[in-house]
Design a protein around this motif. Structure first.
Motif, mmCIF file in Angstrom:
data_model
loop_
_atom_site.group_PDB
_atom_site.id
_atom_site.type_symbol
_atom_site.label_atom_id
_atom_site.label_comp_id
_atom_site.label_asym_id
_atom_site.label_seq_id
_atom_site.Cartn_x
_atom_site.Cartn_y
_atom_site.Cartn_z
ATOM 1 N N GLY A 233 0.900 -1.240 -0.267
ATOM 2 C CA GLY A 233 0.005 0.118 0.013
ATOM 3 C C GLY A 233 0.833 1.260 -0.019
ATOM 4 O O GLY A 233 0.418 2.215 0.546
ATOM 5 N N GLN A 234 1.799 1.376 -0.385
ATOM 6 C CA GLN A 234 3.027 2.446 -0.587
ATOM 7 C C GLN A 234 2.716 3.036 -1.962
ATOM 8 O O GLN A 234 3.698 2.644 -2.704
ATOM 9 N N ALA A 235 1.938 4.090 -2.057
ATOM 10 C CA ALA A 235 1.963 4.386 -3.345
ATOM 11 C C ALA A 235 3.260 5.251 -4.062
ATOM 12 O O ALA A 235 3.451 5.266 -4.999
ATOM 13 N N GLY A 236 3.866 5.728 -3.018
ATOM 14 C CA GLY A 236 5.221 6.488 -3.033
ATOM 15 C C GLY A 236 6.219 5.789 -3.691
ATOM 16 O O GLY A 236 7.244 6.209 -4.218
ATOM 17 N N ALA A 237 6.113 4.413 -3.619
ATOM 18 C CA ALA A 237 7.115 3.447 -4.215
ATOM 19 C C ALA A 237 7.357 3.679 -5.739
ATOM 20 O O ALA A 237 8.470 3.154 -6.174
ATOM 21 N N LEU A 238 6.165 3.955 -6.201
ATOM 22 C CA LEU A 238 6.397 4.148 -7.913
ATOM 23 C C LEU A 238 6.832 5.516 -8.228
ATOM 24 O O LEU A 238 6.741 5.953 -9.503
ATOM 25 N N GLU A 239 7.435 6.075 -7.235
ATOM 26 C CA GLU A 239 7.754 7.280 -7.592
ATOM 27 C C GLU A 239 8.917 7.433 -8.802
ATOM 28 O O GLU A 239 9.724 6.688 -8.725
ATOM 29 N N PRO A 240 8.895 8.515 -9.837
ATOM 30 C CA PRO A 240 9.718 8.350 -10.765
ATOM 31 C C PRO A 240 11.370 8.721 -10.122
ATOM 32 O O PRO A 240 11.312 9.439 -9.301
ATOM 33 N N THR A 241 12.331 8.310 -10.999
ATOM 34 C CA THR A 241 13.481 8.747 -10.587
ATOM 35 C C THR A 241 14.302 9.510 -11.582
ATOM 36 O O THR A 241 14.656 10.795 -11.260
ATOM 37 N N SER A 242 14.679 9.529 -12.948
ATOM 38 C CA SER A 242 15.392 9.911 -13.582
ATOM 39 C C SER A 242 14.912 10.369 -14.888
ATOM 40 O O SER A 242 13.685 9.793 -15.294
ATOM 41 N N THR A 247 15.387 18.639 -18.719
ATOM 42 C CA THR A 247 14.070 18.669 -19.047
ATOM 43 C C THR A 247 13.662 18.445 -20.545
ATOM 44 O O THR A 247 12.465 18.446 -20.639
ATOM 45 N N ASP A 248 14.561 18.167 -21.355
ATOM 46 C CA ASP A 248 14.377 17.900 -22.786
ATOM 47 C C ASP A 248 14.037 16.405 -23.098
ATOM 48 O O ASP A 248 13.971 16.275 -24.226
ATOM 49 N N GLN A 249 13.857 15.547 -22.242
ATOM 50 C CA GLN A 249 13.830 14.224 -22.535
ATOM 51 C C GLN A 249 12.426 13.566 -21.935
ATOM 52 O O GLN A 249 12.127 12.658 -21.707
ATOM 53 N N GLY A 250 11.405 14.621 -21.637
ATOM 54 C CA GLY A 250 10.214 14.143 -21.107
ATOM 55 C C GLY A 250 10.281 14.323 -19.458
ATOM 56 O O GLY A 250 11.205 14.507 -19.051
ATOM 57 N N THR A 251 9.088 13.698 -19.072
ATOM 58 C CA THR A 251 9.029 13.722 -17.794
ATOM 59 C C THR A 251 9.682 12.612 -17.063
ATOM 60 O O THR A 251 10.062 11.627 -17.633
#
Length: 309
Positions: A233-242, A247-251
């Motif tokens: 139940g840890q939604a933050g475990a899927l936070e993005p990294t790189s 800023t020119d390669q998308g989110t």
């Protein structure tokens, strides 16, 4: 799940510290900052990528890092003509007794650094692997992932982590895969997409190989971010990294991931992507911290393997 007491924790960190925290002019302030961050995380196992030129001068950079970690045992895979950024693994000698060391090469990119340890109080061995998949060629990444999958053969126990240079095959609704129509960098497009059904899509193949099901058969590994989000139940475990810097390669995407064989994954108590001002200054990737119950991990490494069905 309730977090275990600190003396029952087994902490595993994977971190790509850009060019080992050393700038082109030789300034190593970022490395020292990264070591300060790691001092707060106190990893029992550190899976490192981009140990740039750390094999030089008697590998003194490796020993310096091991010392900053508190005297961990250090393992370094070889550099290659293609890249001077080898992978490495550091392990806490108080909990992990190294028994073997392997280096797996699948081409001219980064070899996999793979020490094997016996966890104190456990009967079976635990394989540890730091990986840095190819940055420019999806076909090479797929080959590397298939090689890594051999560390999850029946009866084996393993934790694998690193910079996957590709995407999860089950993306989070909060963090969709890149919209390639908005990314002008054609080189990045070629490096990070594959063709499927006549269309170019984000490369999720390494994650499919390592953590995907096939015709009802269980995956080789469990991707721990997905496990922490769905089972704990840890939604933050899927936070993005790189990337943290570009800023020119998308989110930002979940590029840095940790995998474990199923019996090891069952001992997981949490996963966190560490993004602080200090981390952003130190590297373009954040560290990912997986915390296991030490007692649960010992039980997993003492149980008899379940036969494959």
């Amino acid at each position: 799940m309730t977090k275990p007491p600190e003396d029952d924790e087994f902490r595993v960190v994977t971190w790509n510290i850009e060019h080992n925290g050393i700038n082109n002019d030789g300034d190593d302030a970022r490395w020292h900052l990264a070591m300060d961050v790691l001092a707060t995380l106190k990893p029992h196992v550190l899976l490192r990528q981009e140990l740039t030129r750390a094999d030089m001068f008697g590998a003194r950079a490796v020993w310096a890092e091991a010392a900053r970690l508190g005297g961990h045992a250090a393992f370094l895979a070889g550099a290659t003509p293609e890249s001077a950024n080898p992978t490495g693994v550091y392990v806490d000698r108080n909990l992990c007794r190294p028994t073997e060391f392997f280096e797996h090469r699948t081409g001219m990119w980064h070899p996999v650094c793979n020490p094997v340890v016996r966890l104190k109080g456990a009967a079976k061995k635990l394989s540890l692997a730091s990986v840095h998949l190819c940055s420019f060629d999806p076909a090479t990444r797929a080959s590397e992932a298939k090689r890594i999958a051999t560390l999850g053969r029946p009866g084996m126990a393993a934790i694998v982590g690193g910079d996957m240079n590709s995407y999860p095959h089950r993306p989070s609704n909060r963090h969709p895969l890149p919209d390639w129509s908005r990314i002008e960098d054609r080189s990045h497009f070629e490096a990070r997409t594959i063709e499927r059904d006549g269309k170019r899509i984000s490369d999720t193949l390494p994650d499919e190989i390592l953590a995907g099901e096939y015709e009802g058969r269980p995956p080789v590994f469990v991707e721990l971010g997905h496990y922490a989000a769905t089972e704990l139940g840890q939604a933050g475990a899927l936070e993005p990294t790189s990337p943290l810097w570009r800023t020119d390669q998308g989110t930002r995407q979940q590029i840095d991931r940790i995998y474990a064989t199923p019996q090891v994954a069952d001992a997981l108590t949490g996963l966190e992507v560490i993004v602080t001002e200090e981390v952003i200054e130190a590297s373009d990737h954040p560290p990912v911290l997986a915390t296991f119950s030490l007692s649960g991990l010992r039980r997993a490494l003492s149980a008899e393997p379940v036969p494959a069905t």
